[in-house]
Design a protein around this motif. Structure first.
Motif, PDB file in Angstrom:
ATOM      1  N   UNK A 150       0.822  -1.221   0.000  1.00 16.21           N
ATOM      2  CA  UNK A 150       0.000   0.000   0.000  1.00 16.21           C
ATOM      3  C   UNK A 150       0.854   1.269   0.000  1.00 16.21           C
ATOM      4  N   UNK A 151       2.193   1.096   0.120  1.00 20.90           N
ATOM      5  CA  UNK A 151       3.105   2.239   0.095  1.00 20.90           C
ATOM      6  C   UNK A 151       3.905   2.313  -1.200  1.00 20.90           C
ATOM      7  N   UNK A 152       3.597   1.429  -2.151  1.00 24.14           N
ATOM      8  CA  UNK A 152       4.334   1.429  -3.415  1.00 24.14           C
ATOM      9  C   UNK A 152       3.489   0.890  -4.569  1.00 24.14           C
ATOM     10  N   UNK A 153       3.125  -0.397  -4.504  1.00 23.92           N
ATOM     11  CA  UNK A 153       2.460  -1.047  -5.637  1.00 23.92           C
ATOM     12  C   UNK A 153       1.078  -0.468  -5.932  1.00 23.92           C
ATOM     13  N   UNK A 154       0.251  -0.338  -4.910  1.00 24.45           N
ATOM     14  CA  UNK A 154      -1.110   0.178  -5.114  1.00 24.45           C
ATOM     15  C   UNK A 154      -1.089   1.633  -5.591  1.00 24.45           C
ATOM     16  N   UNK A 155      -0.314   2.532  -4.955  1.00 25.85           N
ATOM     17  CA  UNK A 155      -0.249   3.909  -5.471  1.00 25.85           C
ATOM     18  C   UNK A 155       0.285   3.987  -6.902  1.00 25.85           C
ATOM     19  N   UNK A 254       8.864   4.849 -23.584  1.00 21.71           N
ATOM     20  CA  UNK A 254       7.995   5.153 -22.446  1.00 21.71           C
ATOM     21  C   UNK A 254       6.670   5.750 -22.906  1.00 21.71           C
ATOM     22  N   UNK A 255       6.682   6.440 -24.038  1.00 27.66           N
ATOM     23  CA  UNK A 255       5.441   7.013 -24.566  1.00 27.66           C
ATOM     24  C   UNK A 255       4.497   5.918 -25.055  1.00 27.66           C
ATOM     25  N   UNK A 256       5.062   4.850 -25.615  1.00 30.34           N
ATOM     26  CA  UNK A 256       4.232   3.765 -26.156  1.00 30.34           C
ATOM     27  C   UNK A 256       3.740   2.832 -25.039  1.00 30.34           C
ATOM     28  N   UNK A 257       4.673   2.261 -24.311  1.00 34.64           N
ATOM     29  CA  UNK A 257       4.332   1.343 -23.211  1.00 34.64           C
ATOM     30  C   UNK A 257       5.230   1.683 -22.029  1.00 34.64           C
ATOM     31  N   UNK A 258       4.759   2.536 -21.119  1.00 33.58           N
ATOM     32  CA  UNK A 258       5.591   2.878 -19.966  1.00 33.58           C
ATOM     33  C   UNK A 258       5.787   1.693 -19.019  1.00 33.58           C
ATOM     34  N   UNK A 259       6.983   1.611 -18.458  1.00 31.87           N
ATOM     35  CA  UNK A 259       7.288   0.612 -17.436  1.00 31.87           C
ATOM     36  C   UNK A 259       7.412   1.338 -16.104  1.00 31.87           C
ATOM     37  N   UNK A 260       6.700   0.850 -15.095  1.00 36.09           N
ATOM     38  CA  UNK A 260       6.907   1.375 -13.742  1.00 36.09           C
ATOM     39  C   UNK A 260       7.531   0.263 -12.908  1.00 36.09           C
ATOM     40  N   UNK A 261       8.729   0.525 -12.371  1.00 33.86           N
ATOM     41  CA  UNK A 261       9.508  -0.501 -11.681  1.00 33.86           C
ATOM     42  C   UNK A 261       9.473  -0.291 -10.176  1.00 33.86           C
ATOM     43  N   UNK A 262       9.551  -1.407  -9.446  1.00 32.73           N
ATOM     44  CA  UNK A 262       9.583  -1.369  -7.987  1.00 32.73           C
ATOM     45  C   UNK A 262      10.956  -1.747  -7.440  1.00 32.73           C
ATOM     46  N   UNK A 263      11.874  -2.142  -8.319  1.00 25.44           N
ATOM     47  CA  UNK A 263      13.195  -2.576  -7.855  1.00 25.44           C
ATOM     48  C   UNK A 263      14.328  -1.973  -8.674  1.00 25.44           C
ATOM     49  N   UNK A 264      14.047  -0.905  -9.382  1.00 23.17           N
ATOM     50  CA  UNK A 264      15.083  -0.200 -10.128  1.00 23.17           C
ATOM     51  C   UNK A 264      15.202   1.209  -9.556  1.00 23.17           C
ATOM     52  N   UNK A 265      16.344   1.476  -8.961  1.00 26.13           N
ATOM     53  CA  UNK A 265      16.599   2.797  -8.383  1.00 26.13           C
ATOM     54  C   UNK A 265      17.884   3.372  -8.923  1.00 26.13           C
ATOM     55  N   UNK A 266      18.384   4.391  -8.257  1.00 23.09           N
ATOM     56  CA  UNK A 266      19.576   5.095  -8.730  1.00 23.09           C
ATOM     57  C   UNK A 266      20.800   4.192  -8.822  1.00 23.09           C
ATOM     58  N   UNK A 267      20.947   3.268  -7.861  1.00 21.91           N
ATOM     59  CA  UNK A 267      22.122   2.394  -7.866  1.00 21.91           C
ATOM     60  C   UNK A 267      22.123   1.476  -9.084  1.00 21.91           C
ATOM     61  N   UNK A 279      12.247   8.295 -19.444  1.00 25.76           N
ATOM     62  CA  UNK A 279      10.792   8.433 -19.496  1.00 25.76           C
ATOM     63  C   UNK A 279      10.047   7.326 -18.785  1.00 25.76           C
ATOM     64  N   UNK A 280      10.718   6.173 -18.595  1.00 26.86           N
ATOM     65  CA  UNK A 280      10.081   5.110 -17.811  1.00 26.86           C
ATOM     66  C   UNK A 280      10.049   5.521 -16.342  1.00 26.86           C
ATOM     67  N   UNK A 281       9.333   4.781 -15.537  1.00 29.23           N
ATOM     68  CA  UNK A 281       8.990   5.233 -14.192  1.00 29.23           C
ATOM     69  C   UNK A 281       9.450   4.258 -13.108  1.00 29.23           C
ATOM     70  N   UNK A 282       9.493   4.746 -11.893  1.00 35.46           N
ATOM     71  CA  UNK A 282       9.718   3.893 -10.726  1.00 35.46           C
ATOM     72  C   UNK A 282       8.924   4.457  -9.561  1.00 35.46           C
ATOM     73  N   UNK A 283       8.454   3.578  -8.717  1.00 38.43           N
ATOM     74  CA  UNK A 283       7.734   3.985  -7.506  1.00 38.43           C
ATOM     75  C   UNK A 283       8.584   3.633  -6.306  1.00 38.43           C
ATOM     76  N   UNK A 284       8.889   4.647  -5.502  1.00 40.62           N
ATOM     77  CA  UNK A 284       9.700   4.455  -4.298  1.00 40.62           C
ATOM     78  C   UNK A 284       9.177   5.393  -3.214  1.00 40.62           C
ATOM     79  N   UNK A 285       9.880   5.416  -2.095  1.00 34.20           N
ATOM     80  CA  UNK A 285       9.550   6.326  -0.999  1.00 34.20           C
ATOM     81  C   UNK A 285      10.619   7.391  -0.821  1.00 34.20           C
TER      82      UNK A 285
END
Length: 432
Positions: A150-155, A254-267, A279-285
């Motif tokens: 509820x702090x990443x995937x659902x949002x 990213x314009x055609x099929x955006x990817x939102x990742x939960x395990x890809x960060x700056x590192x 243009x692709x996305x990631x959800x983090x805190x």
């Protein structure tokens, strides 16, 4: 008379000195509080976990500069479980029984955490787990400083659905418990929002998967029906590198099929060619790009410690930063490193996160955190495109799975249970 003229006296004096030095060494060992660092430094997860080992060494070093804890210096005990899940359990047992650590900071994948869990509970130790995970768990001995669903995937899904108007969904993950459980929750959530089964594609690949050509082709075909399509990625480790590369090879922007990742960060991005990822996305805190005074200070501290201006910060690093400082406050509050006392003292402890606000350790052993969605830039950083207007409390049990909906976790009296059924008023046993 010269005491050293007699060979026997020399031997006796030498033995006495050796004994004295050994005693002093033993005393010094007892004068430290040992902290276990359980992160993979080799194997498929080293791309993500090595930095967390360095983060813990930095935090321990900083605390020692402040005078240590309870009048003692902290001592890091670093082991390498080598991305080998059973080895995580062996190393955890060794840290607790042999090295006598007061707590352990470690693990990345849920399968490694699940491997460690029975050992931590059997020996009544403490594990701080710094990575987003699937929920459906709350242990007396684990403190979850990464995101619950509820702090990443659902949002993240809400953002794709409401802001990008996504109608078709690819749930792509590595084949283990975190992606499978998270996708089970997301599939139920999507269906509750009226998404038809035909508009949901689910795919799993093994750790270290490298041949993405056919899978990406299937994603491309799935997204060619005229309905806006997105990929929700729970792909972990170094498999992300060839995955994004193949997206670029097949012209999936990213314009055609955006990817939102939960395990890809700056590192992870720091080791990739970012061109196909822009243009692709990631959800983090947390993102390194967050503009706060505390974050600027943390980044500078990291660069000074690691002596490399190119090194980046990321979300699990912040989770360790919060968790470690909460542990320090709890030990000070309890006046001891005793596990039971520290577990009790941790609940209610607050510490500032780096994005803004005070994160709090909740009775379910999860913390409150902001949620951010970021867009990948060509420099490997994120620009925040959406965030919550307040901190979100981590929920151990999903409201979108029928069997989990009535379950709560509360480690305070009178419940003192990680899986309490509010309907039957019963606490069920731990499920590893």
């Amino acid at each position: 008379m010269n005491l050293l003229s007699n060979p026997l006296r020399k031997l006796a004096l030498g033995a006495a000195l050796s004994s004295l030095l050994l005693g002093a060494s033993s005393a010094r060992a007892e004068d430290t509080i040992k902290v276990g660092v359980l992160h993979s430094l080799s194997g498929t997860m080293a791309i993500s976990e090595t930095t967390l080992k360095d983060t813990m060494l930095m935090l321990i070093d900083e605390q020692n500069k402040k005078g240590g804890l309870l009048g003692k210096k902290l001592e890091a005990v670093v082991v390498d479980p080598a991305s080998n899940w059973p080895l995580f359990a062996e190393k955890a047992r060794e840290l607790i029984t042999k090295d006598k650590v007061a707590s352990i900071f470690g693990c990345w994948t849920s399968v490694s955490r699940k491997s460690v869990l029975p050992v931590i509970e059997e020996l009544n130790s403490i594990l701080f787990y710094p990575v987003q995970y699937e929920g459906e768990e709350s242990s007396k001995n684990v403190f979850y400083t990464g995101a619950a669903p509820n702090q990443q995937a659902i949002p993240a899904v809400d953002y794709l659905m409401n802001d990008l108007k996504v109608q078709r969904w690819v749930l792509a993950g590595t084949d283990y418990v975190y992606p499978r459980t998270t996708n089970k929750i997301l599939e139920a959530y999507l269906k509750s929002k009226g998404v038809k089964p035909a508009d949901i594609m689910i795919n799993y690949t093994p750790f270290g998967h490298s041949d993405w050509q056919s899978i990406v082709a299937d994603i491309k075909k799935f997204g060619s029906t005229g309905k806006k399509t997105a990929v929700v990625s729970t792909i972990n480790g170094d498999a992300n590198i060839p995955f994004y590369k193949e997206l670029g090879n097949q012209g999936i922007s990213a314009e055609k099929i955006p990817v939102i990742a939960f395990s890809v960060g700056e590192e992870e991005l720091s080791g990739m060619d970012t061109k196909p990822l822009v243009g692709h996305l990631a959800a983090w805190n947390y993102f390194m790009s967050v503009d706060t005074t505390k974050n600027a200070a943390f980044i500078q501290q990291w660069k000074d410690y690691i002596k490399n201006p190119k090194r980046v910060t990321n979300d699990p690093m912040e989770a360790h930063y919060i968790g470690f400082n909460m542990w320090v406050k709890a030990v000070e509050k309890a006046g001891t490193t005793d596990s039971d006392a520290v577990q009790k003292a941790l609940i209610g402890v607050e510490y500032p996160n780096l994005t803004g606000g005070m994160s709090k350790m909740l009775p379910n052993h999860h913390i409150s955190k902001p949620v951010l969605i970021g867009e990948i830039q060509d420099d490997g950083q994120f620009v925040t495109v959406w965030q919550t207007n307040k901190l979100v409390d981590g929920d151990a049990w999903s409201d979108f799975l029928p069997d989990s909906k009535p379950i709560i976790a509360d480690w305070t009296a009178p419940i003192s249970c990680g899986n309490y059924n509010t309907k039957t008023k019963k606490c069920s046993g731990q499920n590893y």
